[in-house]
Design a protein around this motif. Structure first.
Motif, PDB file in Angstrom:
ATOM      1  N   UNK A 280      38.678  34.601  35.895  1.00 14.43           N
ATOM      2  CA  UNK A 280      37.723  34.705  34.788  1.00 14.43           C
ATOM      3  C   UNK A 280      37.897  35.961  33.939  1.00 14.43           C
ATOM      4  N   UNK A 281      38.389  37.040  34.523  1.00 13.79           N
ATOM      5  CA  UNK A 281      38.490  38.298  33.787  1.00 13.79           C
ATOM      6  C   UNK A 281      39.920  38.684  33.439  1.00 13.79           C
ATOM      7  N   UNK A 282      40.864  38.217  34.246  1.00 15.28           N
ATOM      8  CA  UNK A 282      42.265  38.562  34.031  1.00 15.28           C
ATOM      9  C   UNK A 282      42.704  39.684  34.954  1.00 15.28           C
ATOM     10  N   UNK A 283      44.009  39.777  35.147  1.00 15.57           N
ATOM     11  CA  UNK A 283      44.580  40.758  36.062  1.00 15.57           C
ATOM     12  C   UNK A 283      44.400  42.202  35.608  1.00 15.57           C
ATOM     13  N   UNK A 284      44.279  42.433  34.301  1.00 15.83           N
ATOM     14  CA  UNK A 284      44.230  43.796  33.779  1.00 15.83           C
ATOM     15  C   UNK A 284      42.818  44.302  33.504  1.00 15.83           C
ATOM     16  N   UNK A 285      41.811  43.498  33.805  1.00 18.42           N
ATOM     17  CA  UNK A 285      40.423  43.918  33.584  1.00 18.42           C
ATOM     18  C   UNK A 285      40.073  45.042  34.561  1.00 18.42           C
ATOM     19  N   UNK A 286      39.263  45.987  34.111  1.00 20.03           N
ATOM     20  CA  UNK A 286      38.889  47.127  34.952  1.00 20.03           C
ATOM     21  C   UNK A 286      38.267  46.682  36.279  1.00 20.03           C
TER      22      UNK A 286
END
Length: 128
Positions: free
Chosen positions: A96-102
């Motif tokens: 849902x947020x992606x691999x690079x999301x904090x």
């Protein structure tokens, strides 16, 4: 905080997220003052209710899962914390947020720290 939670439950009982937010604050404070078992019970409840109400991929649910795993690590429940992060929270965060999301990066960091700090870890755990 217990009084605030009681007021939130009484007057804003229709606003589940206001109640969950107050419960999270209470759980964090309980952990800080050494009442870690009580904090764990609250964090489990918050996470399960958010999964049911918002879905596993909602950002608030993911944060609750991270909070739960941190509390588990404080109580030396290393394997349970790693399983929660690896099998439930991290896949939903990536999706849902992606691999690079904090938040996703923070979950990865929490998982790595938990594996590294687990006294019963194996070499395979660390290679994960």
């Amino acid at each position: 905080l217990e009084a605030e939670l009681a007021l939130n439950q009484r007057y804003w009982s229709r606003d589940d997220e206001a109640v969950r937010s107050a419960q999270t604050s209470l759980a964090n404070c309980l952990a800080e003052i050494g009442r870690k078992d009580e904090a764990l019970v609250l964090h489990r409840d918050i996470y399960s209710r958010r999964v049911a109400a918002l879905g596993a991929s909602h950002e608030d649910t993911i944060v609750s899962g991270l909070n739960l795993s941190a509390c588990m690590q404080i109580l030396d429940l290393w394997d349970e914390a790693a399983t929660l992060l690896r099998d439930q929270v991290l896949p939903e965060a990536r999706k849902s947020l992606g691999d690079d999301h904090d938040l996703t990066l923070g979950i990865n960091q929490n998982l790595a720290a938990g594996l590294a700090n687990n006294p019963d870890r194996t070499r395979d755990d660390l290679l994960e």
